[in-house]
Design an enzyme around this catalytic site. Structure first.
Site: not given
Ligand SMILES: [Zn+2]
Length: 315
Positions: A146, A184, A194
């Site tokens: 992330e 993703h 994203d």
């Molecule tokens: Zn994501």
């Protein structure tokens, strides 16, 4: 007597240090919860695959025989995300609250700081429902990374530098193929957007993480066209061999790739890895990753050329 005095202070010193570490690490409690869970999973690993006679319907061998040759399962994909949150601190908090049911192996801040939250050998909850090729449980086979980003802003240079270092370690440690570094949105086209369109996929591919296309080959591509049959009976038949062909200097000769009439974009997206059940969503995800402008569900001729070259690379 003097010698006994420090002994009295040792427990107090320990208490003081304990309090100090608690106040300096707000995650001391959740770190403890992490270790407790790892211990529980380790117990599962220690269990030998033995069942009591009659416990299932299999006709088993006379005794358990364990193999001597094995190791831990390895991740084979890396899925990159943006957090869509406002700070690393906010994301670290989100990933340490059981009720959110979300996590990632790594969180990378705008400042380039890397938080390795979960062992690469354990399963983080970052992918959700998704599909890439025929792989459906991406959480079991991937590392989730992330990037702290509000969802719209460009990614900080320090952050990308750190990401590249993390990717290099992961690729080397686990032998992850270049094509298996994905986003993703690639694995969940109907649900996710994203990382955002400013993400430097081309730069990553040039460093060996993910795929890109040969831009010159795309520029020099043409679509195959049907030449209508010649049926003008009044025209004079000309011997084509008698017409001299113009001679071009070597520097102006360009190799032209012809995209055949039989080229099917839907099939190409599927071969690359996209779930094409919702074709419009798959096109959008493809454009978010490889075109990065006018991200919509429509393929222009230029988009089709890019798609064709990526498809050829995937064959
Ligand atoms: Zn994501």
């Amino acid at each position: 007597m003097k010698g006994t005095r420090p002994l009295k202070f040792i427990p107090m010193l320990g208490l003081f240090l304990g309090l100090a570490s608690c106040s300096s690490n707000p995650y001391a409690t959740t770190n403890k919860a992490y270790k407790k869970q790892v211990k529980a999973y380790a117990k599962t690993l220690r269990t030998t695959p033995v069942v009591n006679p009659g416990e299932d319907s299999l006709m088993r061998g006379d005794q358990w025989v364990g193999t001597t040759n094995f190791n831990l399962r390895k991740p084979n994909y890396v899925v990159i995300h943006h957090t869509a949150q406002n700070s690393t601190e906010q994301t670290l908090k989100t990933f340490t609250m059981p009720k959110t049911q979300v996590s990632a192996h790594y969180v990378i801040g705008r400042d380039g700081k890397v938080y390795h939250m979960l062992s690469d050998y354990l399963r983080a909850w970052h992918g959700g429902t998704g599909k890439w090729g025929n792989t459906t449980d991406l959480n079991s086979s991937s590392i989730g990374i992330e990037l702290d980003n509000n969802g719209y802003e460009p990614f900080a240079e320090e952050q990308i530098n750190s990401l590249l270092k993390v990717l290099a370690i992961l690729k080397k440690t686990h032998g992850i193929p270049a094509a298996n570094f994905i986003g993703h949105s690639d694995i969940a086209p109907s649900r996710k957007v994203d990382p955002n369109p400013t993400f430097p996929w081309k730069r990553l591919a040039e460093a060996g993480f993910g795929t890109w296309y040969n831009e010159e080959a795309v520029r020099n591509s043409v679509f195959e066209t049907i030449i209508p049959p010649y049926n003008d009976s009044t025209a004079t038949v000309v011997d084509s061999a008698a017409i001299p062909l113009p001679v071009l200097p070597p520097s102006t000769v360009v190799a032209v790739d012809t995209i055949p009439l039989s080229f099917q974009p839907k099939e190409a997206l599927r071969i690359i890895g996209y779930d094409v059940q919702n074709l419009e969503a798959a096109i959008k995800a493809f454009k978010l990753h490889f075109i990065q402008k006018e991200v919509n569900g429509v393929l222009t001729d230029d988009d089709k050329k890019v798609l064709y070259h990526l498809y050829k690379k995937s064959l």
